[in-house]
Design a protein around this motif. Sequence first.
Motif, PDB file in Angstrom:
ATOM      1  N   LEU A 194      53.754  76.687  32.227  1.00  0.00           N
ATOM      2  CA  LEU A 194      52.715  77.006  33.188  1.00  0.00           C
ATOM      3  C   LEU A 194      51.558  76.006  33.155  1.00  0.00           C
ATOM      4  O   LEU A 194      51.384  75.284  32.175  1.00  0.00           O
ATOM      5  CB  LEU A 194      52.160  78.413  32.912  1.00  0.00           C
ATOM      6  CG  LEU A 194      53.149  79.579  33.043  1.00  0.00           C
ATOM      7  CD1 LEU A 194      52.435  80.894  32.764  1.00  0.00           C
ATOM      8  CD2 LEU A 194      53.793  79.604  34.419  1.00  0.00           C
ATOM      9  N   PRO A 195      50.756  75.984  34.237  1.00  0.00           N
ATOM     10  CA  PRO A 195      49.540  75.157  34.235  1.00  0.00           C
ATOM     11  C   PRO A 195      48.471  75.800  33.348  1.00  0.00           C
ATOM     12  O   PRO A 195      48.607  76.956  32.944  1.00  0.00           O
ATOM     13  CB  PRO A 195      49.121  75.155  35.708  1.00  0.00           C
ATOM     14  CG  PRO A 195      49.693  76.408  36.265  1.00  0.00           C
ATOM     15  CD  PRO A 195      50.972  76.655  35.533  1.00  0.00           C
ATOM     16  N   PRO A 196      47.388  75.073  33.063  1.00  0.00           N
ATOM     17  CA  PRO A 196      46.326  75.617  32.201  1.00  0.00           C
ATOM     18  C   PRO A 196      45.621  76.808  32.853  1.00  0.00           C
ATOM     19  O   PRO A 196      45.607  76.950  34.073  1.00  0.00           O
ATOM     20  CB  PRO A 196      45.360  74.434  32.037  1.00  0.00           C
ATOM     21  CG  PRO A 196      46.133  73.228  32.438  1.00  0.00           C
ATOM     22  CD  PRO A 196      47.128  73.675  33.450  1.00  0.00           C
ATOM     23  N   ARG A 197      45.005  77.636  32.023  1.00  0.00           N
ATOM     24  CA  ARG A 197      44.210  78.752  32.527  1.00  0.00           C
ATOM     25  C   ARG A 197      43.068  78.234  33.395  1.00  0.00           C
ATOM     26  O   ARG A 197      42.474  77.206  33.116  1.00  0.00           O
ATOM     27  CB  ARG A 197      43.632  79.561  31.365  1.00  0.00           C
ATOM     28  CG  ARG A 197      44.684  80.329  30.570  1.00  0.00           C
ATOM     29  CD  ARG A 197      44.028  81.216  29.536  1.00  0.00           C
ATOM     30  NE  ARG A 197      45.011  81.923  28.716  1.00  0.00           N
ATOM     31  CZ  ARG A 197      45.606  83.050  29.074  1.00  0.00           C
ATOM     32  NH1 ARG A 197      45.298  83.607  30.248  1.00  0.00           N
ATOM     33  NH2 ARG A 197      46.487  83.641  28.285  1.00  0.00           N
ATOM     34  N   GLY A 198      42.796  78.965  34.470  1.00  0.00           N
ATOM     35  CA  GLY A 198      41.708  78.574  35.357  1.00  0.00           C
ATOM     36  C   GLY A 198      42.157  77.754  36.551  1.00  0.00           C
ATOM     37  O   GLY A 198      41.412  77.601  37.512  1.00  0.00           O
ATOM     38  N   SER A 199      43.376  77.192  36.504  1.00  0.00           N
ATOM     39  CA  SER A 199      43.895  76.426  37.642  1.00  0.00           C
ATOM     40  C   SER A 199      44.479  77.383  38.680  1.00  0.00           C
ATOM     41  O   SER A 199      44.722  78.559  38.397  1.00  0.00           O
ATOM     42  CB  SER A 199      44.952  75.423  37.177  1.00  0.00           C
ATOM     43  OG  SER A 199      46.006  76.090  36.516  1.00  0.00           O
ATOM     44  N   GLY A 200      44.713  76.876  39.894  1.00  0.00           N
ATOM     45  CA  GLY A 200      45.072  77.717  41.033  1.00  0.00           C
ATOM     46  C   GLY A 200      46.194  78.715  40.791  1.00  0.00           C
ATOM     47  O   GLY A 200      45.995  79.932  40.850  1.00  0.00           O
ATOM     48  N   ILE A 201      47.412  78.212  40.525  1.00  0.00           N
ATOM     49  CA  ILE A 201      48.552  79.106  40.320  1.00  0.00           C
ATOM     50  C   ILE A 201      48.344  79.981  39.091  1.00  0.00           C
ATOM     51  O   ILE A 201      48.678  81.169  39.094  1.00  0.00           O
ATOM     52  CB  ILE A 201      49.861  78.293  40.188  1.00  0.00           C
ATOM     53  CG1 ILE A 201      50.272  77.737  41.553  1.00  0.00           C
ATOM     54  CG2 ILE A 201      50.992  79.150  39.633  1.00  0.00           C
ATOM     55  CD1 ILE A 201      51.549  76.940  41.526  1.00  0.00           C
ATOM     56  N   ARG A 202      47.783  79.403  38.023  1.00  0.00           N
ATOM     57  CA  ARG A 202      47.629  80.164  36.785  1.00  0.00           C
ATOM     58  C   ARG A 202      46.699  81.364  36.979  1.00  0.00           C
ATOM     59  O   ARG A 202      46.932  82.439  36.404  1.00  0.00           O
ATOM     60  CB  ARG A 202      47.111  79.249  35.667  1.00  0.00           C
ATOM     61  CG  ARG A 202      47.055  79.926  34.294  1.00  0.00           C
ATOM     62  CD  ARG A 202      48.454  80.303  33.800  1.00  0.00           C
ATOM     63  NE  ARG A 202      48.397  81.043  32.551  1.00  0.00           N
ATOM     64  CZ  ARG A 202      48.428  80.482  31.335  1.00  0.00           C
ATOM     65  NH1 ARG A 202      48.560  79.161  31.231  1.00  0.00           N
ATOM     66  NH2 ARG A 202      48.365  81.212  30.251  1.00  0.00           N
ATOM     67  N   VAL A 203      45.648  81.198  37.786  1.00  0.00           N
ATOM     68  CA  VAL A 203      44.757  82.331  38.056  1.00  0.00           C
ATOM     69  C   VAL A 203      45.531  83.459  38.744  1.00  0.00           C
ATOM     70  O   VAL A 203      45.426  84.631  38.355  1.00  0.00           O
ATOM     71  CB  VAL A 203      43.567  81.886  38.933  1.00  0.00           C
ATOM     72  CG1 VAL A 203      42.772  83.102  39.416  1.00  0.00           C
ATOM     73  CG2 VAL A 203      42.654  80.954  38.152  1.00  0.00           C
ATOM     74  N   LEU A 204      46.325  83.105  39.766  1.00  0.00           N
ATOM     75  CA  LEU A 204      47.128  84.112  40.460  1.00  0.00           C
ATOM     76  C   LEU A 204      48.090  84.815  39.505  1.00  0.00           C
ATOM     77  O   LEU A 204      48.242  86.045  39.544  1.00  0.00           O
ATOM     78  CB  LEU A 204      47.918  83.458  41.598  1.00  0.00           C
ATOM     79  CG  LEU A 204      47.132  82.844  42.755  1.00  0.00           C
ATOM     80  CD1 LEU A 204      48.076  82.164  43.729  1.00  0.00           C
ATOM     81  CD2 LEU A 204      46.308  83.908  43.464  1.00  0.00           C
ATOM     82  N   LEU A 205      48.732  84.021  38.646  1.00  0.00           N
ATOM     83  CA  LEU A 205      49.716  84.587  37.725  1.00  0.00           C
ATOM     84  C   LEU A 205      49.069  85.445  36.646  1.00  0.00           C
ATOM     85  O   LEU A 205      49.589  86.522  36.294  1.00  0.00           O
ATOM     86  CB  LEU A 205      50.540  83.463  37.081  1.00  0.00           C
ATOM     87  CG  LEU A 205      51.471  82.702  38.027  1.00  0.00           C
ATOM     88  CD1 LEU A 205      52.159  81.561  37.292  1.00  0.00           C
ATOM     89  CD2 LEU A 205      52.521  83.648  38.625  1.00  0.00           C
ATOM     90  N   ASP A 206      47.945  84.993  36.101  1.00  0.00           N
ATOM     91  CA  ASP A 206      47.289  85.766  35.049  1.00  0.00           C
ATOM     92  C   ASP A 206      46.821  87.122  35.565  1.00  0.00           C
ATOM     93  O   ASP A 206      46.913  88.138  34.857  1.00  0.00           O
ATOM     94  CB  ASP A 206      46.108  84.981  34.460  1.00  0.00           C
ATOM     95  CG  ASP A 206      46.559  83.880  33.509  1.00  0.00           C
ATOM     96  OD1 ASP A 206      47.729  83.922  33.073  1.00  0.00           O
ATOM     97  OD2 ASP A 206      45.753  82.993  33.191  1.00  0.00           O
ATOM     98  N   VAL A 207      46.327  87.153  36.813  1.00  0.00           N
ATOM     99  CA  VAL A 207      45.956  88.429  37.419  1.00  0.00           C
ATOM    100  C   VAL A 207      47.190  89.314  37.586  1.00  0.00           C
ATOM    101  O   VAL A 207      47.168  90.509  37.272  1.00  0.00           O
ATOM    102  CB  VAL A 207      45.262  88.207  38.783  1.00  0.00           C
ATOM    103  CG1 VAL A 207      45.091  89.531  39.527  1.00  0.00           C
ATOM    104  CG2 VAL A 207      43.913  87.532  38.594  1.00  0.00           C
ATOM    105  N   ALA A 208      48.281  88.716  38.059  1.00  0.00           N
ATOM    106  CA  ALA A 208      49.521  89.481  38.263  1.00  0.00           C
ATOM    107  C   ALA A 208      50.086  89.983  36.938  1.00  0.00           C
ATOM    108  O   ALA A 208      50.565  91.127  36.850  1.00  0.00           O
ATOM    109  CB  ALA A 208      50.551  88.610  38.980  1.00  0.00           C
ATOM    110  N   PHE A 209      50.044  89.140  35.894  1.00  0.00           N
ATOM    111  CA  PHE A 209      50.521  89.576  34.578  1.00  0.00           C
ATOM    112  C   PHE A 209      49.711  90.773  34.078  1.00  0.00           C
ATOM    113  O   PHE A 209      50.259  91.724  33.510  1.00  0.00           O
ATOM    114  CB  PHE A 209      50.417  88.429  33.564  1.00  0.00           C
ATOM    115  CG  PHE A 209      51.413  87.320  33.774  1.00  0.00           C
ATOM    116  CD1 PHE A 209      52.718  87.600  34.166  1.00  0.00           C
ATOM    117  CD2 PHE A 209      51.050  85.994  33.576  1.00  0.00           C
ATOM    118  CE1 PHE A 209      53.645  86.578  34.356  1.00  0.00           C
ATOM    119  CE2 PHE A 209      51.962  84.971  33.764  1.00  0.00           C
ATOM    120  CZ  PHE A 209      53.263  85.260  34.163  1.00  0.00           C
ATOM    121  N   ALA A 210      48.390  90.718  34.291  1.00  0.00           N
ATOM    122  CA  ALA A 210      47.529  91.816  33.844  1.00  0.00           C
ATOM    123  C   ALA A 210      47.825  93.095  34.626  1.00  0.00           C
ATOM    124  O   ALA A 210      47.896  94.187  34.048  1.00  0.00           O
ATOM    125  CB  ALA A 210      46.059  91.424  34.003  1.00  0.00           C
TER     126      ALA A 210
END
Length: 302
Positions: A194-210
Amino acid sequence: MLKSRLVRYIDAVARHGSVRKASEILNIAPSAVNRQILEFERALGMPLFDRLPRGMKLTSAGEVVVSHIRRMDSELNMMDARLRDLKGLQAGTVRLVAASGLMSSFIASTAARFCEAHPMVDLKIDTLSSEEIVQAVGAGDADLGLSFDLPRDPALTTLASMHQPLGVVVRPNHVLARRPALRLNDCVGERLILPPRGSGIRVLLDVAFAETRIDPNVVVVSNSVELRKAFVREGTGITILAAVDLVADVTDGALRHVPLADPHVPGQTLKLVSRAKGSLEPLQAKLAETFRRAFADLGASV
């Protein structure tokens, strides 16, 4: 041709914040740059810059002068482009800034078509973050910007946009490659790149994971789309990207992009933007139209 040395000196110091940096860019002695500006300030009767320990900052008078210089510069560029059009040369420079992931097949193939149609054009393409793209295009340092989910800004005009669903990127022989669509739950236990935290896709994914209470098994983190795809090809794991990020990889059969049909993952919006002030020069407009057609072609194929 019509731009004086003084105008170039003032503009360079304003952009770079110091006489020294401006002189390096201009390849002129710092003393010559400073002397010209000081003489103009004396003639004007007011300073253009506050001279601070850490550099040069525009005064209110300087803001007025630089704003006029940049309007004049834009008009000169437009005049130059139109004169070249009258000559039928179709030559000039077009500056595009874009997100790094788009620099692979999508921009390469689209820009190649433009360059083939306009062989005398000098096309300059740079990679920037979304925030830097907004700044560069808004300030007139770039003609066009291309990226995902660009923040709204009154200095920009959106020329084209397209929604891009995200998908799971796997090798063709991966068990998930046979599925027509996936949800995040289908990726539980998979090794994620995955890309680093805070980047575009990672923000979407981290919200979805939560939201789905998934604890992702992230084994590699990189801000390089090309590197993440390379890890997938090597069998290190899987990644998640928009379809536009791997057009050539899917066409060549090297990778498979399986859409994420998951309500928790909204996807991204790809935007082509220009500066809101003024109008596009002829060559800039032609490059923009080339990308609009590429958007339409991609939308039909996704």
